[in-house]
Design a protein around this motif. Structure first.
Motif, PDB file in Angstrom:
ATOM      1  N   VAL A 121       0.835  -1.205   0.000  1.00 43.25           N
ATOM      2  CA  VAL A 121       0.000   0.000   0.000  1.00 43.25           C
ATOM      3  C   VAL A 121       0.866   1.250   0.000  1.00 43.25           C
ATOM      4  O   VAL A 121       0.662   2.170  -0.803  1.00 43.25           O
ATOM      5  N   THR A 122       1.833   1.295   0.904  1.00 45.62           N
ATOM      6  CA  THR A 122       2.687   2.480   0.992  1.00 45.62           C
ATOM      7  C   THR A 122       3.553   2.640  -0.258  1.00 45.62           C
ATOM      8  O   THR A 122       3.820   3.758  -0.696  1.00 45.62           O
ATOM      9  N   PHE A 123       3.985   1.515  -0.846  1.00 46.61           N
ATOM     10  CA  PHE A 123       4.790   1.612  -2.073  1.00 46.61           C
ATOM     11  C   PHE A 123       3.942   2.117  -3.240  1.00 46.61           C
ATOM     12  O   PHE A 123       4.437   2.864  -4.087  1.00 46.61           O
ATOM     13  N   ALA A 124       2.680   1.705  -3.289  1.00 44.11           N
ATOM     14  CA  ALA A 124       1.790   2.202  -4.346  1.00 44.11           C
ATOM     15  C   ALA A 124       1.640   3.719  -4.252  1.00 44.11           C
ATOM     16  O   ALA A 124       1.671   4.426  -5.273  1.00 44.11           O
ATOM     17  N   LEU A 125       1.498   4.231  -3.025  1.00 49.09           N
ATOM     18  CA  LEU A 125       1.408   5.680  -2.837  1.00 49.09           C
ATOM     19  C   LEU A 125       2.718   6.358  -3.211  1.00 49.09           C
ATOM     20  O   LEU A 125       2.736   7.401  -3.883  1.00 49.09           O
ATOM     21  N   ALA A 126       3.836   5.757  -2.767  1.00 50.12           N
ATOM     22  CA  ALA A 126       5.149   6.357  -3.013  1.00 50.12           C
ATOM     23  C   ALA A 126       5.501   6.355  -4.498  1.00 50.12           C
ATOM     24  O   ALA A 126       6.066   7.336  -5.010  1.00 50.12           O
ATOM     25  N   ILE A 127       5.167   5.282  -5.214  1.00 52.57           N
ATOM     26  CA  ILE A 127       5.520   5.219  -6.626  1.00 52.57           C
ATOM     27  C   ILE A 127       4.670   6.200  -7.434  1.00 52.57           C
ATOM     28  O   ILE A 127       5.126   6.749  -8.442  1.00 52.57           O
ATOM     29  N   CYS A 128       3.448   6.449  -6.979  1.00 50.08           N
ATOM     30  CA  CYS A 128       2.616   7.465  -7.651  1.00 50.08           C
ATOM     31  C   CYS A 128       3.240   8.846  -7.492  1.00 50.08           C
ATOM     32  O   CYS A 128       3.303   9.632  -8.459  1.00 50.08           O
ATOM     33  N   VAL A 129       3.717   9.159  -6.275  1.00 44.80           N
ATOM     34  CA  VAL A 129       4.387  10.432  -6.034  1.00 44.80           C
ATOM     35  C   VAL A 129       5.660  10.533  -6.867  1.00 44.80           C
ATOM     36  O   VAL A 129       5.937  11.565  -7.503  1.00 44.80           O
ATOM     37  N   PHE A 130       6.432   9.452  -6.895  1.00 48.86           N
ATOM     38  CA  PHE A 130       7.698   9.432  -7.635  1.00 48.86           C
ATOM     39  C   PHE A 130       7.471   9.651  -9.129  1.00 48.86           C
ATOM     40  O   PHE A 130       8.152  10.472  -9.757  1.00 48.86           O
ATOM     41  N   LEU A 131       6.535   8.926  -9.707  1.00 50.74           N
ATOM     42  CA  LEU A 131       6.271   9.059 -11.139  1.00 50.74           C
ATOM     43  C   LEU A 131       5.721  10.440 -11.481  1.00 50.74           C
ATOM     44  O   LEU A 131       6.089  11.038 -12.499  1.00 50.74           O
ATOM     45  N   PHE A 132       4.840  10.948 -10.619  1.00 52.25           N
ATOM     46  CA  PHE A 132       4.267  12.271 -10.873  1.00 52.25           C
ATOM     47  C   PHE A 132       5.356  13.338 -10.853  1.00 52.25           C
ATOM     48  O   PHE A 132       5.418  14.191 -11.754  1.00 52.25           O
ATOM     49  N   CYS A 133       6.221  13.298  -9.851  1.00 52.81           N
ATOM     50  CA  CYS A 133       7.282  14.304  -9.743  1.00 52.81           C
ATOM     51  C   CYS A 133       8.286  14.177 -10.885  1.00 52.81           C
ATOM     52  O   CYS A 133       8.772  15.185 -11.413  1.00 52.81           O
ATOM     53  N   THR A 134       8.601  12.948 -11.286  1.00 53.23           N
ATOM     54  CA  THR A 134       9.543  12.746 -12.380  1.00 53.23           C
ATOM     55  C   THR A 134       8.978  13.268 -13.696  1.00 53.23           C
ATOM     56  O   THR A 134       9.660  13.998 -14.439  1.00 53.23           O
ATOM     57  N   LEU A 135       7.736  12.914 -13.991  1.00 53.85           N
ATOM     58  CA  LEU A 135       7.107  13.387 -15.228  1.00 53.85           C
ATOM     59  C   LEU A 135       6.916  14.900 -15.203  1.00 53.85           C
ATOM     60  O   LEU A 135       7.051  15.568 -16.246  1.00 53.85           O
ATOM     61  N   LEU A 136       6.626  15.449 -14.031  1.00 54.43           N
ATOM     62  CA  LEU A 136       6.470  16.897 -13.912  1.00 54.43           C
ATOM     63  C   LEU A 136       7.791  17.606 -14.205  1.00 54.43           C
ATOM     64  O   LEU A 136       7.816  18.619 -14.919  1.00 54.43           O
ATOM     65  N   ALA A 137       8.889  17.063 -13.660  1.00 48.77           N
ATOM     66  CA  ALA A 137      10.200  17.670 -13.889  1.00 48.77           C
ATOM     67  C   ALA A 137      10.571  17.625 -15.365  1.00 48.77           C
ATOM     68  O   ALA A 137      11.096  18.611 -15.918  1.00 48.77           O
ATOM     69  N   ILE A 138      10.300  16.511 -16.030  1.00 49.56           N
ATOM     70  CA  ILE A 138      10.607  16.386 -17.460  1.00 49.56           C
ATOM     71  C   ILE A 138       9.733  17.337 -18.275  1.00 49.56           C
ATOM     72  O   ILE A 138      10.199  17.977 -19.231  1.00 49.56           O
ATOM     73  N   PHE A 139       8.467  17.455 -17.891  1.00 45.55           N
ATOM     74  CA  PHE A 139       7.537  18.332 -18.618  1.00 45.55           C
ATOM     75  C   PHE A 139       7.909  19.802 -18.445  1.00 45.55           C
ATOM     76  O   PHE A 139       7.864  20.589 -19.404  1.00 45.55           O
ATOM     77  N   VAL A 140       8.299  20.194 -17.227  1.00 45.85           N
ATOM     78  CA  VAL A 140       8.600  21.600 -16.955  1.00 45.85           C
ATOM     79  C   VAL A 140       9.952  22.014 -17.525  1.00 45.85           C
ATOM     80  O   VAL A 140      10.093  23.101 -18.109  1.00 45.85           O
ATOM     81  N   HIS A 141      10.962  21.160 -17.389  1.00 41.52           N
ATOM     82  CA  HIS A 141      12.326  21.550 -17.738  1.00 41.52           C
ATOM     83  C   HIS A 141      12.860  20.898 -19.012  1.00 41.52           C
ATOM     84  O   HIS A 141      13.885  21.340 -19.533  1.00 41.52           O
ATOM     85  N   GLY A 142      12.195  19.848 -19.474  1.00 45.12           N
ATOM     86  CA  GLY A 142      12.703  19.136 -20.638  1.00 45.12           C
ATOM     87  C   GLY A 142      13.639  18.009 -20.227  1.00 45.12           C
ATOM     88  O   GLY A 142      14.268  18.070 -19.169  1.00 45.12           O
ATOM     89  N   PRO A 143      13.756  16.980 -21.063  1.00 38.88           N
ATOM     90  CA  PRO A 143      14.585  15.815 -20.717  1.00 38.88           C
ATOM     91  C   PRO A 143      16.055  16.167 -20.494  1.00 38.88           C
ATOM     92  O   PRO A 143      16.699  15.634 -19.584  1.00 38.88           O
ATOM     93  N   GLY A 144      16.606  17.066 -21.334  1.00 36.27           N
ATOM     94  CA  GLY A 144      18.023  17.396 -21.223  1.00 36.27           C
ATOM     95  C   GLY A 144      18.370  18.039 -19.893  1.00 36.27           C
ATOM     96  O   GLY A 144      19.307  17.616 -19.209  1.00 36.27           O
ATOM     97  N   LYS A 145      17.618  19.056 -19.516  1.00 34.44           N
ATOM     98  CA  LYS A 145      17.896  19.738 -18.256  1.00 34.44           C
ATOM     99  C   LYS A 145      17.598  18.843 -17.071  1.00 34.44           C
ATOM    100  O   LYS A 145      18.250  18.944 -16.025  1.00 34.44           O
ATOM    101  N   PHE A 146      16.612  17.950 -17.217  1.00 28.97           N
ATOM    102  CA  PHE A 146      16.304  17.027 -16.132  1.00 28.97           C
ATOM    103  C   PHE A 146      17.492  16.103 -15.846  1.00 28.97           C
ATOM    104  O   PHE A 146      17.788  15.795 -14.685  1.00 28.97           O
ATOM    105  N   LEU A 147      18.196  15.664 -16.894  1.00 32.34           N
ATOM    106  CA  LEU A 147      19.355  14.788 -16.692  1.00 32.34           C
ATOM    107  C   LEU A 147      20.487  15.516 -15.970  1.00 32.34           C
ATOM    108  O   LEU A 147      21.281  14.883 -15.260  1.00 32.34           O
ATOM    109  N   HIS A 148      20.558  16.842 -16.107  1.00 34.18           N
ATOM    110  CA  HIS A 148      21.579  17.616 -15.390  1.00 34.18           C
ATOM    111  C   HIS A 148      21.328  17.601 -13.884  1.00 34.18           C
ATOM    112  O   HIS A 148      22.234  17.929 -13.106  1.00 34.18           O
ATOM    113  N   PHE A 149      20.118  17.232 -13.476  1.00 35.70           N
ATOM    114  CA  PHE A 149      19.796  17.134 -12.052  1.00 35.70           C
ATOM    115  C   PHE A 149      20.684  16.099 -11.358  1.00 35.70           C
ATOM    116  O   PHE A 149      20.944  16.192 -10.156  1.00 35.70           O
TER     117      PHE A 149
END
Length: 247
Positions: A121-149
């Motif tokens: 249960v907790t992993f399902a919640l955590a993976i949703c947060v992880f995927l959302f934040c990752t996709l948000l970072a790629i959408f906002v900054h682009g894949p190239g700048k995200f890799l510089h993170f």
């Protein structure tokens, strides 16, 4: 004898039991005690928030006060960590916080089930947060700048591959650490309460001190339940802040 041993087993409280078995091939869609208590927690939270928002008054009543306190607490926490730009994602954080808080507190009721003690249960919640934040970072900054993170600034070129791998592994470990922290704290706390209560019951120590100690331990565990919901929420804010600003 086996039944009695099962009743005093401190880990028996975490067993999942199907109420309405339903299997489609190799997939199990059974309605279990975990499903029931997630439904109860969600319904209770929804009812409390509905009662708080149903009649808005200048001088708030108890339900309106409760909903306003919860809303302001989560909003202020999010603004402190992510800034004003993060407030657009307030519904996500508010829903997560209330769901985890509700499940944690529901698990304190006698004969209930602590949903958040299960890593699935907790992993399902955590993976949703992880995927959302990752996709948000790629959408906002682009894949190239995200890799510089994953490459800290100012390091020698020769160390970039090693640092990239280290930072990437650390980043991928976020949902694991986030889910394990909540599940282990809830499981250990409830197990400890069950063990101590079992000793008190078996030894017949029903004096003022043992009862007071159990009450104190219960209060401490309620505090842990609230704290763990807060920790999950504030770490979600940290991950959101990283996604928005790539710190």
């Amino acid at each position: 004898m086996a039944e009695g041993h099962h009743m005093h087993n401190p880990l028996a409280q975490f067993e999942v039991h199907p109420y309405l078995p339903l299997k489609l091939g190799h997939l199990d869609f059974s309605f279990t005690n975990a499903s029931l208590w997630m439904f109860i927690a969600t319904s209770t939270i929804g009812l409390l928030m509905y009662q708080g928002a149903r009649q808005r008054q200048l001088v708030p009543g108890r339900w309106q006060s409760l909903s306003e306190v919860l809303t302001e607490f989560v909003s202020n926490t999010m603004e402190d960590v992510t800034g004003e730009h993060g407030l657009k994602y307030f519904p996500l954080l508010f829903t997560l916080f209330l769901f985890i808080l509700g499940c944690n507190l529901m698990g304190m009721l006698p004969y209930s089930f602590t949903v958040t003690s299960h890593i699935i249960v907790t992993f399902a919640l955590a993976i949703c947060v992880f995927l959302f934040c990752t996709l948000l970072a790629i959408f906002v900054h682009g894949p190239g700048k995200f890799l510089h993170f994953f490459v800290p600034s100012g390091i020698p070129v020769i160390m970039i591959p090693m640092m990239f791998v280290i930072e990437l592994v650390s980043y991928l470990a976020r949902p694991i650490s986030l889910s394990l922290r909540l599940a282990i704290n809830m499981m250990v706390g409830h197990t400890l309460m069950k063990v101590i209560a079992g000793f008190v019951f078996m030894l017949g120590l029903w004096g003022a001190f043992p009862v007071a100690f159990l009450v104190l331990l219960t209060g401490f565990e309620i505090g842990i339940a609230i704290l763990q919901a807060y920790i999950f929420a504030i770490l979600t804010c940290v991950y959101l802040n990283d996604a928005l600003h790539l710190h």
